[in-house]
Design a protein around this motif. Structure first.
Motif, PDB file in Angstrom:
ATOM      1  N   GLY A 161      59.650 -17.759  35.500  1.00  0.00           N
ATOM      2  CA  GLY A 161      58.770 -18.524  36.371  1.00  0.00           C
ATOM      3  C   GLY A 161      57.317 -18.091  36.304  1.00  0.00           C
ATOM      4  N   LEU A 162      56.878 -17.560  35.177  1.00  0.00           N
ATOM      5  CA  LEU A 162      55.503 -17.069  35.070  1.00  0.00           C
ATOM      6  C   LEU A 162      54.550 -18.039  34.376  1.00  0.00           C
ATOM      7  N   TYR A 163      54.953 -19.263  34.212  1.00  0.00           N
ATOM      8  CA  TYR A 163      54.063 -20.247  33.585  1.00  0.00           C
ATOM      9  C   TYR A 163      53.147 -20.858  34.625  1.00  0.00           C
ATOM     10  N   PRO A 164      51.993 -21.403  34.273  1.00  0.00           N
ATOM     11  CA  PRO A 164      51.482 -21.591  32.918  1.00  0.00           C
ATOM     12  C   PRO A 164      50.811 -20.319  32.373  1.00  0.00           C
ATOM     13  N   THR A 165      50.689 -20.275  31.048  1.00  0.00           N
ATOM     14  CA  THR A 165      50.004 -19.184  30.356  1.00  0.00           C
ATOM     15  C   THR A 165      48.916 -19.773  29.468  1.00  0.00           C
ATOM     16  N   PRO A 166      47.919 -18.961  29.116  1.00  0.00           N
ATOM     17  CA  PRO A 166      46.910 -19.463  28.180  1.00  0.00           C
ATOM     18  C   PRO A 166      47.571 -19.809  26.843  1.00  0.00           C
ATOM     19  N   LEU A 167      47.082 -20.845  26.227  1.00  0.00           N
ATOM     20  CA  LEU A 167      47.591 -21.278  24.929  1.00  0.00           C
ATOM     21  C   LEU A 167      46.726 -20.643  23.848  1.00  0.00           C
ATOM     22  N   VAL A 168      47.367 -20.088  22.818  1.00  0.00           N
ATOM     23  CA  VAL A 168      46.625 -19.450  21.725  1.00  0.00           C
ATOM     24  C   VAL A 168      47.199 -19.887  20.383  1.00  0.00           C
ATOM     25  N   VAL A 169      46.389 -19.726  19.352  1.00  0.00           N
ATOM     26  CA  VAL A 169      46.859 -19.844  17.979  1.00  0.00           C
ATOM     27  C   VAL A 169      46.765 -18.454  17.378  1.00  0.00           C
ATOM     28  N   VAL A 170      47.882 -17.956  16.879  1.00  0.00           N
ATOM     29  CA  VAL A 170      47.924 -16.667  16.208  1.00  0.00           C
ATOM     30  C   VAL A 170      47.663 -16.904  14.721  1.00  0.00           C
ATOM     31  N   GLY A 171      46.826 -16.052  14.152  1.00  0.00           N
ATOM     32  CA  GLY A 171      46.544 -16.140  12.724  1.00  0.00           C
ATOM     33  C   GLY A 171      46.813 -14.822  12.036  1.00  0.00           C
ATOM     34  N   THR A 172      47.450 -14.883  10.879  1.00  0.00           N
ATOM     35  CA  THR A 172      47.676 -13.701  10.059  1.00  0.00           C
ATOM     36  C   THR A 172      47.768 -14.147   8.606  1.00  0.00           C
ATOM     37  N   MET A 173      47.661 -13.211   7.716  1.00  0.00           N
ATOM     38  CA  MET A 173      47.794 -13.531   6.296  1.00  0.00           C
ATOM     39  C   MET A 173      49.265 -13.436   5.906  1.00  0.00           C
ATOM     40  N   VAL A 174      49.734 -14.468   5.213  1.00  0.00           N
ATOM     41  CA  VAL A 174      51.103 -14.490   4.696  1.00  0.00           C
ATOM     42  C   VAL A 174      51.012 -14.918   3.240  1.00  0.00           C
ATOM     43  N   GLU A 175      51.491 -14.053   2.366  1.00  0.00           N
ATOM     44  CA  GLU A 175      51.460 -14.325   0.927  1.00  0.00           C
ATOM     45  C   GLU A 175      50.057 -14.709   0.455  1.00  0.00           C
ATOM     46  N   GLY A 176      49.050 -13.984   0.952  1.00  0.00           N
ATOM     47  CA  GLY A 176      47.680 -14.157   0.502  1.00  0.00           C
ATOM     48  C   GLY A 176      46.899 -15.303   1.125  1.00  0.00           C
ATOM     49  N   LYS A 177      47.508 -16.039   2.074  1.00  0.00           N
ATOM     50  CA  LYS A 177      46.831 -17.162   2.729  1.00  0.00           C
ATOM     51  C   LYS A 177      46.938 -17.016   4.234  1.00  0.00           C
ATOM     52  N   PRO A 178      45.943 -17.549   4.960  1.00  0.00           N
ATOM     53  CA  PRO A 178      46.093 -17.532   6.420  1.00  0.00           C
ATOM     54  C   PRO A 178      47.189 -18.495   6.852  1.00  0.00           C
TER      55      PRO A 178
END
Length: 181
Positions: free
Chosen positions: A10-27
């Protein structure tokens, strides 16, 4: 009397984010609504184990947490709808590489670039405990003292049970003052 509705988060709402990381040399970008604060210098991002992004985070040890505002919501929703295993999401956002080595989204008004401090596994989830290495903010979302002004930033909120995106609202009181009135 209150009704027991079971073991319900019952802890919603939460801030919405986009996570970015490199995977196989690409974001690779992933929309995330499961995150939390773990003190003043650490946060937690919880990702379902099958996500393609998890492997990149584990390999590189760095990721970006890009706050979603309304202007970028369409693209953010898209990267949550398609899997990086099947779709190359590297060109969805313009990006640059942050000082710690993570891809950061240029159009995000506020970004935390993080390093992995620990991994806590629960049934079906990888919970990344992250140390905030750098925080990047558009000057337009900072107040005159250089602090984040959430009245200007207006992050999108995510509500899980209904899968709805919500706008941040108006001020209804001031913390540490209401109880003294």
């Amino acid at each position: 009397m209150k009704k027991n509705i079971g073991s319900v988060l019952g802890l919603y709402p939460t801030p919405l984010v986009v996570v970015g990381t490199m995977v196989e040399g690409k974001p690779n970008w992933l929309l995330v609504g499961h995150l939390g604060i773990m003190g003043h210098d650490r946060i937690m991002v919880s990702l379902a184990k099958p996500h393609y992004t998890n492997g990149g985070i584990k390999e590189t040890g760095v990721l970006s947490v890009n706050i979603v505002d309304e202007a970028m919501l369409g693209k953010a929703d898209y990267v949550g709808c398609v899997s990086g295993k099947k779709t190359d999401k590297s060109t969805v956002f313009e990006y640059e590489i942050g000082e710690a080595g993570a891809p950061v989204i240029k159009e995000s008004p506020l970004i935390m670039e993080c390093t992995v401090a620990d991994l806590y596994e629960t049934e079906g989830f990888d919970n990344f405990i992250l140390k905030i290495a750098n925080t990047y903010a558009e000057e337009s979302v900072l107040n005159e003292k250089g602090k984040i002004n959430y009245h200007v930033l207006k992050p999108v909120l995510f509500e899980m049970p209904t899968y709805e995106y919500l706008r941040t609202g108006e001020v209804i009181g001031n913390c540490m003052k209401l109880g003294k009135e």
